[in-house]
Design an enzyme around this catalytic site. Structure first.
Site, PDB file in Angstrom:
ATOM      1  N   SER A  72      33.066 -24.395  24.155  1.00 26.77           N
ATOM      2  CA  SER A  72      32.614 -23.650  23.611  1.00 26.77           C
ATOM      3  C   SER A  72      32.919 -24.396  22.111  1.00 26.77           C
ATOM      4  O   SER A  72      34.273 -24.555  22.491  1.00 26.77           O
ATOM      5  CB  SER A  72      32.285 -22.403  23.830  1.00 26.77           C
ATOM      6  N   TYR A  94      33.893 -13.247  22.403  1.00 22.35           N
ATOM      7  CA  TYR A  94      33.112 -14.419  22.924  1.00 22.35           C
ATOM      8  C   TYR A  94      34.566 -15.329  22.701  1.00 22.35           C
ATOM      9  O   TYR A  94      34.707 -16.068  23.557  1.00 22.35           O
ATOM     10  CB  TYR A  94      31.691 -14.892  22.484  1.00 22.35           C
TER      11      TYR A  94
END
Ligand code: NAP
Length: 256
Positions: free
Chosen positions: A147, A160
């Protein structure tokens, strides 16, 4: 010669979290490049559409129920995929979850849920796949779906961000450890893609406009934009590439 090095004919892959979004698109991309694919998610029937798309590309598809956060389930999932398709050459660790919450309000349950799926789940699936690849003397390719938050911090997304930064660290550590045995470990870092995971953000027109302003290519990603990078990193075209994470983000990370 160079074109054939991207061909995945005869390879067998497992894609976790392949029921929709990025995972479904990656499963189809691998199939279009020639691979047979085992598709996993928490519910088997949710995988039917993506499996049909793999078959429409002319490849074999097997659907398997597998919760990547379930203790001890990784070996079983890899064994089931191999029983159906044959020995695996490729693993894509794609399953992921996200929930934004101010860090002052994050509790242990939220932390555990996100980190267990995105990081712990990815490690044990990679371990189970690599055990099979190494024991079988096969070259293998593992691709972790990282990510932007593997590289930069995002407010209200601490678990996250930590999980995806950890996944990049895992990519590097495993690449170094398993390179001598012929298993490559790389990552891709998608930028902003509109999927079920990120849909709540896109409902906010101000957020969308601000984000678009920051993406040099001036558009959000389409899940099909990720296929080329994934096929490359899983193929012999990337035979000397390991421990890398390739941003697929319209130029976001390269700009300020
Ligand atoms: P999505 O549409 O919500 O898909 C997530 C997938 O993960 C689904 O197939 C879901 O399947 C599966 N999944 C969730 N929890 C699972 C579990 N415990 N065990 C097994 N499978 C599980 O999200 P997406 O946007 O495609 O995200 C895919 C990956 O890309 C994630 O790792 C995400 O962090 C990453 N990513 C996304 C973006 C973006 O902009 N969308 C950007 C960067 C990175 P079931 O619910 O059917 O089990």
């Amino acid at each position: 010669m160079i074109a054939s090095s991207f061909n995945l004919a005869g390879r067998r892959a497992l894609v976790s979290g392949a029921s929709r979004g990025i995972g479904a698109a990656l499963a189809v991309a691998l199939a279009e490049a020639g691979a047979d694919v085992a598709l996993t998610a928490r519910g088997r029937s949710a995988l039917d559409a993506a499996a049909a798309a793999v078959r429409a590309a002319g490849r074999r598809a097997e659907t398997l129920e597998h919760d990547v956060s379930a203790a001890g389930a990784a070996e079983t999932a890899i064994a089931a995929a191999e029983a159906a398709l044959g020995p695996l050459d490729i693993l894509i660790n794609n399953a992921g979850v996200e929930e934004v919450r101010p860090s002052l309000d994050v509790d242990e349950a939220l932390w555990d849920r996100i980190v267990d799926v995105n990081l712990r789940g990815a490690f044990f699936l990679a371990q189970a796949a690599a055990r099979s690849m190494i024991a079988g003397g096969r070259r293998g390719a593992i691709l972790n779906v990282c990510s932007l938050t593997s590289f930069v911090g995002v407010p209200t997304a601490a678990p996250y961000t930590a999980s995806k930064s950890g996944l990049l660290g895992l990519t590097r550590a495993l690449s170094a450890e398993w390179a001598p045995q012929g298993v490559r470990v790389n990552g891709i870092a998608p930028g902003y893609f509109r999927t079920a995971l990120t849909e709540p953000f896109y409902a906010d027109a101000d957020w969308s406009a601000a984000m678009l302003d920051r993406i040099p290519m001036g558009r959000f990603g389409a899940v099909e934009d990720l296929g080329g990078a994934a096929v490359f990193l899983c193929s012999d075209a990337a035979a000397y590439v390991t421990g890398q994470c390739l941003g697929v983000d319209g130029g976001y990370l390269a700009s300020i």
